[in-house]
Design a protein around this motif. Structure first.
Motif, mmCIF file in Angstrom:
data_model
loop_
_atom_site.group_PDB
_atom_site.id
_atom_site.type_symbol
_atom_site.label_atom_id
_atom_site.label_comp_id
_atom_site.label_asym_id
_atom_site.label_seq_id
_atom_site.Cartn_x
_atom_site.Cartn_y
_atom_site.Cartn_z
ATOM 1 N N PRO A 8 0.798 -1.231 0.000
ATOM 2 C CA PRO A 8 0.000 0.000 0.000
ATOM 3 C C PRO A 8 0.829 1.279 0.000
ATOM 4 O O PRO A 8 0.267 2.367 -0.045
ATOM 5 N N SER A 9 2.166 1.162 0.068
ATOM 6 C CA SER A 9 3.004 2.366 0.092
ATOM 7 C C SER A 9 4.397 2.027 -0.419
ATOM 8 O O SER A 9 4.715 0.863 -0.675
ATOM 9 N N GLU A 10 5.244 3.053 -0.530
ATOM 10 C CA GLU A 10 6.643 2.878 -0.927
ATOM 11 C C GLU A 10 7.560 2.686 0.273
ATOM 12 O O GLU A 10 8.722 2.320 0.109
ATOM 13 N N ILE A 11 7.067 2.978 1.491
ATOM 14 C CA ILE A 11 7.980 3.047 2.641
ATOM 15 C C ILE A 11 7.570 2.179 3.823
ATOM 16 O O ILE A 11 8.342 2.058 4.774
ATOM 17 N N GLY A 12 6.380 1.551 3.785
ATOM 18 C CA GLY A 12 5.998 0.664 4.883
ATOM 19 C C GLY A 12 7.030 -0.444 5.046
ATOM 20 O O GLY A 12 7.694 -0.828 4.083
ATOM 21 N N ALA A 13 7.188 -0.965 6.257
ATOM 22 C CA ALA A 13 8.207 -1.985 6.530
ATOM 23 C C ALA A 13 8.111 -3.117 5.514
ATOM 24 O O ALA A 13 7.057 -3.735 5.344
#
Length: 413
Positions: A8-13
């Motif tokens: 869902p994102s570029e930076i989530g773990a």
């Protein structure tokens, strides 16, 4: 063990990522074929593999499960044996083999490889004339003789760009865009994704938002998951605006997708900025690396669902990159960190070696190439945690840590 996809994102773990370890496809790169095969130089395979193994270990040390493209495809053929024959039919049809006899000879050669992983690696490496024992017999045609003596020693081209797993397909939320790539050289790479998402027990049920037989071309380096509701896509050398129209129609009305806004960034059409992720990548909640040449007013188009299914509303946004990203992320103050620290020569040099192409393992923790020392120093001073990847040989393919990775699972922010 999680099944399916979730990015869902570029930076989530980062929890799960798909890589391809460079293989013998790099040994089948003749210097006079480099331009056609989209390379600028011939990497030293053993060193490239050592560097790639270090990259994979850096990710494992951060708790990331590393999957290999070649192993996923081999697992498909191990569990669904008939899929291998279906794949081989399609592979030979798309391999550009010359001569009437040669496809049959190639099929026999590949069928003689019983181990599925070895078979997959061979299809990636390509096939040379030296590997084939072509019998001369009564049915030999002039066509096959002429083509067997042609200039190239390649019967089937290698796929040297495969270690850039970002491009053949792109995970968007819980689904995937299986791309039709810009060049014939690279489009065959998407065949591996097709069989993973059609047959692999862990991934066969995911939604497809784009298909490799689409009329328009797109590549994964142009797709950035800003958050679960907003997708950024580059209109670039490698991705057509019409492909983004198709993506929007398939994403907005799919129950698996939460994306309800696509921002289409119109970026310059050249090799140094071939994909959106060579121009900017997200590295923290409020920070992006950028190529200074992209600064100023950008032309961006916002696509949102219309009132009836299939209807897409489009409006043009002319604003600065900071304002556009602040609106997209909901963050008050976005910081753009220029490649090369703003020095024009350092920026051009380090952009060539993918100084702006970073892979976030978690917010503020990013993989970078060791050789981009000026940019890395700036990132350190901005308080970022750098995971430094050796890059003397890997960088010759013109792609950075983000290009070399396709996340399959990230935690929610």
């Amino acid at each position: 063990m999680t099944k399916g996809l979730h990015v869902p994102s570029e930076i989530g773990a980062l929890k799960k990522v798909c890589l391809h370890r460079p293989g013998e496809e790099l040994l089948n790169l003749p210097p006079f074929e480099l331009e056609r095969l989209l390379f600028d130089d011939v990497p030293f395979l053993e060193v490239a593999q050592e560097e790639h193994d270090t990259f994979a270990q850096i990710l494992r040390d951060q708790g990331v499960e590393v999957l290999y493209l070649e192993k996923l495809v081999a697992e498909v053929f191990d569990t669904v044996p008939e899929a291998r024959e279906e794949f081989l039919d399609q592979y030979i049809a798309e391999a550009g083999i010359k001569g009437q006899e040669m496809p049959k000879v190639v099929r026999e050669k590949l069928n003689s490889i019983t181990d599925n992983l070895e078979f997959v690696q061979k299809t990636m490496a390509g096939l040379t004339k030296a590997e084939i024992d072509m019998p001369l017999h009564a049915s030999t045609t002039l066509d096959s003789l002429v083509n067997s003596d042609s200039e190239s020693d390649l019967i089937i081209d290698p796929m040297p760009n495969l270690y850039f797993t970002r491009d053949p397909f792109a995970v968007v939320g819980n689904g995937v865009c299986l791309n039709r790539m810009y060049s014939v050289t690279r489009n065959r790479e998407t065949l591996y994704g097709k069989y993973i998402f059609k047959y692999h027990p862990d991934y066969k049920d995911v939604s497809l938002y784009f298909r490799r037989d689409a009329a328009f071309h797109t590549e994964g380096g142009d797709v950035l998951n800003i958050n679960e509701h907003t997708l950024a896509v580059g209109i670039s050398q490698r991705t057509q605006a019409a492909a983004i129209d198709v993506m929007a129609q398939n994403i907005f009305w799919n129950s698996d997708s939460k994306v309800d806004r696509i921002l289409a960034f119109d970026i310059p059409n050249n090799r140094a900025m071939m994909h959106l992720d060579t121009v900017f990548t997200q590295i923290d909640v409020d920070k992006f690396t950028i190529h200074p040449a992209i600064m100023g007013t950008l032309k961006v188009y916002e696509l949102t669902p219309g009132t009836t299914p299939g209807d897409v509303k489009i409006k043009e946004i002319c604003d600065t990159l900071e304002h556009i990203l602040e609106d997209a992320t909901g963050v008050d103050q976005i910081k753009l960190i220029p490649c090369g620290g703003g020095d024009p020569i350092a920026a051009a040099r380090e952009q060539w070696n993918d100084g702006s192409n970073t892979l976030a393992v978690a917010p503020g923790k990013i993989c970078v190439y060791a050789r981009n020392t000026v940019t890395n120093d700036v990132l350190y001073k901005e308080g970022l945690d750098l995971l430094v990847v050796p890059s003397a040989e890997l960088s010759r393919g013109r792609g950075g840590p983000r290009c070399m990775s396709m996340p399959f699972w990230r935690e929610d922010l």
